[in-house]
Design a protein around this motif. Structure first.
Motif, PDB file in Angstrom:
ATOM      1  N   ASP A 179      37.059   4.108  -3.070  1.00 37.80           N
ATOM      2  CA  ASP A 179      35.756   4.152  -3.766  1.00 37.80           C
ATOM      3  C   ASP A 179      35.204   5.569  -3.580  1.00 37.80           C
ATOM      4  OD1 ASP A 179      33.414   3.647  -5.029  1.00 37.80           O
ATOM      5  OD2 ASP A 179      32.585   2.304  -3.501  1.00 37.80           O
ATOM      6  N   GLY A 180      35.497   6.448  -4.546  1.00 34.01           N
ATOM      7  CA  GLY A 180      35.115   7.851  -4.389  1.00 34.01           C
ATOM      8  C   GLY A 180      35.931   8.472  -3.280  1.00 34.01           C
ATOM      9  N   GLU A 181      35.258   8.985  -2.259  1.00 32.78           N
ATOM     10  CA  GLU A 181      35.955   9.571  -1.116  1.00 32.78           C
ATOM     11  C   GLU A 181      36.065   8.584   0.033  1.00 32.78           C
ATOM     12  OE1 GLU A 181      34.070  13.193  -0.032  1.00 32.78           O
ATOM     13  OE2 GLU A 181      34.559  14.223  -1.920  1.00 32.78           O
ATOM     14  N   GLU A 182      35.602   7.361  -0.171  1.00 37.19           N
ATOM     15  CA  GLU A 182      35.637   6.343   0.878  1.00 37.19           C
ATOM     16  C   GLU A 182      36.640   5.257   0.524  1.00 37.19           C
ATOM     17  OE1 GLU A 182      31.656   4.986   1.296  1.00 37.19           O
ATOM     18  OE2 GLU A 182      30.949   6.815   2.289  1.00 37.19           O
ATOM     19  N   TYR A 183      36.944   4.453   1.551  1.00 37.95           N
ATOM     20  CA  TYR A 183      37.890   3.350   1.374  1.00 37.95           C
ATOM     21  C   TYR A 183      37.241   2.052   1.830  1.00 37.95           C
ATOM     22  CZ  TYR A 183      41.277   7.107   0.890  1.00 37.95           C
ATOM     23  OH  TYR A 183      41.948   8.222   0.462  1.00 37.95           O
ATOM     24  N   LYS A 184      37.681   0.926   1.232  1.00 36.11           N
ATOM     25  CA  LYS A 184      37.120  -0.379   1.593  1.00 36.11           C
ATOM     26  C   LYS A 184      38.167  -1.460   1.399  1.00 36.11           C
ATOM     27  CE  LYS A 184      35.180  -1.040  -3.060  1.00 36.11           C
ATOM     28  NZ  LYS A 184      33.944  -1.188  -3.866  1.00 36.11           N
TER      29      LYS A 184
END
Length: 409
Positions: free
Chosen positions: A347-352
């Motif tokens: 998610d953009g520069e993040e992960y989930k």
């Protein structure tokens, strides 16, 4: 007529019953919203995660020589067979040298003839030169005498000038000879002619040495691609005449992805597997990592880095030529949470990842990615064991949506 009536009546009754059933089903389910997505879910658990670089390549000897011949003469003798041990410079085969030996004999005779002709030419020129020198010296004496006579008025100026002219002519004639300290020398043209003949002879003698096909290394003859009676270049599938390999030590010349090569180090331990070893394996180490990358093949732009792996502990039944798989363990983590890489959503520069709630709705929670393998990735965050997560969410997943869970152990 009665039979047709009853048949038509049955059809009408069936249609009415089906319609009533559909109305009842709609009324029962009017207030509920059925789940639309089936989600594969699993329980989060701690495990040992290990990153392994796996590459395939044939096992080869540490040194290999493909023996060929620059000459295309008929093969008279083959002195080795596959499996024979040879030393450097051992003779593997002998080519027919009869024509070459005749050519050498002819060149030697030509050189000898040229030298004899040169000697005879020098002798004849020496005689001519000696006569010319004697005539010149005699004329020098006459010149000195006539000079005195002319100065004393005994002879005319015309007579003296004629003597002077004759002396100049004899001197020029003498200078036309190639002589050093009174000895006639071979002309540059004759020297060059003999030099060319001697060079040609030298090359043919070098060729004669090459009719002996020799091994350039110590090793084992692994391929013989020639037969007696055939020509040296007439080999099986245009391959080398012989292949000699040093099989005392084996190695793999593998190609590692540019994404993995940064994890390699010199002298890193390697496990080498092959079908010939069954369940066993050989041990090895990373011996060399190329400083440059190369294109994997003509069908892709993927770059790979050549890596040399030496076999350090070799089982007796491991032989050269078989395809082997090298496994290089670069990193290992124990007691960490790991999920299939497909469970992680960027998610953009993040992960989930998506977690399954008790009411079968899903919610996303942020995670950090740690060690990654080909199949799984280490994750950290607000996690606990037995937490249920979605294994393969797609772009339609969103917080709060209801799913039909399909639990996978």
């Amino acid at each position: 007529m009665m039979k047709r009536f009853f048949t038509r009546k049955k059809v009408i009754v069936f249609v009415v019953v089906a319609a009533l059933a559909a109305i009842i089903f709609w009324l029962v389910n009017k207030g509920s919203k059925a789940p639309e997505v089936t989600a594969n879910v699993s329980k989060l658990e701690r495990k040992t995660l290990e990153h392994v670089i796996s590459v395939k390549a044939p096992l080869v000897g540490i040194e290999k020589a493909e023996v060929t011949s620059p000459l295309n003469y008929k093969i008279n003798d083959i002195r080795v067979k596959e499996g024979d041990l040879v030393k450097k410079d051992d003779i593997l085969a002998v080519l027919d040298s009869e024509d070459l030996e005749k050519e050498i004999e002819y060149e030697e005779n030509q050189i000898e003839l040229s030298k004899m002709e040169a000697e005879e030419k020098i002798k004849a020129l020496q005689i001519e030169y000696d006569k010319a020198l004697a005539s010149y010296r005699d004329m020098e004496t006459v010149y000195e005498q006539n000079k005195d006579l002319y100065e004393n008025g005994v002879i005319t100026e015309e007579a003296f000038k004629k003597t002077e002219k004759d002396l100049v002519v004899l001197k020029k004639s003498l200078e036309g000879y190639n002589a050093v300290n009174g000895k006639i020398q071979l002309s540059q043209a004759d020297k060059k002619r003999i030099e060319i003949q001697e060079d040609r002879l030298k090359l043919k003698k070098e060729e004669l040495e090459k009719v002996m096909i020799r091994s350039s290394i110590d090793g084992t003859v692994t391929r013989v691609n020639v037969n007696i009676g055939r020509y040296a270049k007439d080999t099986e599938n245009s391959q080398a005449m012989f292949v000699v390999e040093n099989l005392e030590k084996l190695q793999m010349k593998a190609a590692v992805s540019e994404f993995d090569v940064g994890k390699l180090k010199l002298n890193q331990e390697v496990e080498i597997y092959s079908d010939i070893l069954g369940k066993g394996f050989a041990k090895g180490k990373v011996a060399r990592i190329s400083p440059t990358a190369e294109q994997k093949d003509n069908n892709t732009m993927e770059r790979v880095i050549p890596v040399l792996i030496d076999v350090t502990e070799r089982p007796e039944n491991l032989i050269a030529g078989v395809i082997a798989t090298a496994k290089i363990r670069t990193e290992k983590k124990e007691n960490v949470f790991a999920v299939p890489s497909g469970a992680i959503v960027q998610d953009g520069e993040e992960y989930k990842i998506y977690i399954l709630n008790e009411d079968n709705t899903v919610r996303s929670i942020p995670v950090e990615i740690g060690l990654e393998t080909d199949l799984e990735s280490e994750i950290t965050g607000d996690l606990y064991e037995e937490m249920k997560y979605v294994i393969n969410p797609d772009e339609t997943f969103e917080d709060g949506m209801t799913v039909i869970p399909n639990e996978i152990e």
